[in-house]
Design a protein around this motif. Sequence first.
Motif, short mmCIF file in Angstrom:
data_model
loop_
_atom_site.label_atom_id
_atom_site.label_comp_id
_atom_site.label_asym_id
_atom_site.label_seq_id
_atom_site.Cartn_x
_atom_site.Cartn_y
_atom_site.Cartn_z
N ALA A 289 -43.06 4.53 11.69
CA ALA A 289 -42.80 3.12 12.02
C ALA A 289 -43.97 2.25 11.57
O ALA A 289 -43.76 1.17 10.98
CB ALA A 289 -42.57 2.98 13.52
N ASN A 290 -45.19 2.70 11.82
CA ASN A 290 -46.37 1.96 11.37
C ASN A 290 -46.36 1.78 9.86
O ASN A 290 -46.68 0.70 9.34
CB ASN A 290 -47.65 2.71 11.77
N LYS A 291 -46.02 2.84 9.14
CA LYS A 291 -46.04 2.79 7.67
C LYS A 291 -45.04 1.77 7.16
O LYS A 291 -45.33 1.00 6.23
CB LYS A 291 -45.75 4.19 7.11
N MET A 292 -43.85 1.73 7.75
CA MET A 292 -42.85 0.76 7.30
C MET A 292 -43.27 -0.66 7.62
O MET A 292 -43.05 -1.58 6.83
CB MET A 292 -41.49 1.08 7.92
N LEU A 293 -43.89 -0.86 8.78
CA LEU A 293 -44.39 -2.20 9.12
C LEU A 293 -45.45 -2.65 8.11
O LEU A 293 -45.44 -3.81 7.68
CB LEU A 293 -44.96 -2.21 10.54
N ARG A 294 -46.35 -1.76 7.74
CA ARG A 294 -47.36 -2.12 6.74
C ARG A 294 -46.71 -2.50 5.42
O ARG A 294 -47.12 -3.46 4.76
CB ARG A 294 -48.34 -0.97 6.52
N MET A 295 -45.68 -1.74 5.03
CA MET A 295 -45.00 -2.03 3.77
C MET A 295 -44.27 -3.37 3.82
O MET A 295 -44.02 -3.99 2.79
CB MET A 295 -44.04 -0.90 3.42
N MET A 296 -43.93 -3.81 5.03
CA MET A 296 -43.29 -5.11 5.21
C MET A 296 -44.31 -6.23 5.34
O MET A 296 -43.95 -7.39 5.50
CB MET A 296 -42.38 -5.07 6.44
N GLY A 297 -45.60 -5.86 5.29
CA GLY A 297 -46.65 -6.87 5.38
C GLY A 297 -47.03 -7.24 6.79
O GLY A 297 -47.64 -8.29 7.02
#
Length: 347
Positions: A289-297
């Motif tokens: 979940a953290n990784k996807m949030l980072r990829m979303m900025g």
Amino acid sequence: MQKVTLERAKTLEPRFPNKSTGVFGGQSSGILNWNDIAYPHWYKIYKRLVGNYWQADEINMSSDVKQFPTLSEEEQDAYLKIIGLLSTLDAPQTRTALLISLYATDASVQSIMAVIAQQEAVHNESYSYVLSSVVSWNEQNESFQLGRTDELLMKRNELLTEQYNTFVENPTIENILKTLVYTSLLEGMFFYSGFAFFYNLARQNKMVGTSTMISYINRDELEHGRFITELFRATLAENPEHNNKEFIQWVYDHFHQSVELELEWSHYALAGVEGIDMDELDGYVKYRANKMLRMMGLEELYPEHVDNPMKWIRAYVDNVDGTKTDFFEQKSRQYTKTSDLNGFDDL
């Protein structure tokens, strides 16, 4: 803020330029010149997606046919439940990808989403293929019914189902953004406890054919997740009126709810499976979940889970990394350069 319903993009409109003026609600002729698109690095994503072509029946399932009856009752039960989960999620992705493309006024987005839709169709076919290899027709059918009969699975999918159907009924920029959020969750977090189960079997030399197929699906989903998060960022940057505290809080709230539902489902589906440490799995879900949030900025929700607690998964598939950068405040050349830094690291 006025919520304008979007019209489907025209197939051809020669009065408009070839390079789109916006990914949704913009102007474009419908003619695609990959050397003249608004986000040039998306051509690289298209090429990677096309290069991932594979078919389910290329995978030899003969050893899995012999091994499945030897699995423990818990492993067999989890196998069928997780295939049921994956089929429930992948089946509507073909339609969702095509639906997004119908409203995209950037021809490069239309083409990329067409490839993603085709790959999701292959994924869903592959679940039928593996089940037909190892269990009877009645058991296959029962597994595919779980998405509409298993109360916990339906609870887990309820928010996603609601948002996907809302987009069908009311295609606004806000609902496209929210649908992209849930697609990012699906491609980047919802699948991954299930993937971990099959990789756990493979590291015990069990059901290696199935895990090989899952690694192909996993590779595809990583690329899908990369593009969907970039599409989200491009859409939000082009529609800054939606980039407000209320919407960003909506994203965080739905990520948090989705993580809690995923953890509940994972404990239900994987209870008693040998080799799965549930504390590690919980951390892995939060890490994804953290990784996807980072990829979303966006900022991480779980700062204590920035590292992968299940590093052994790296042996089975590479991962696309994302970094938190204000991409769309930069010029296209700078954006491309930054995107190139988002290479492969541990899953």
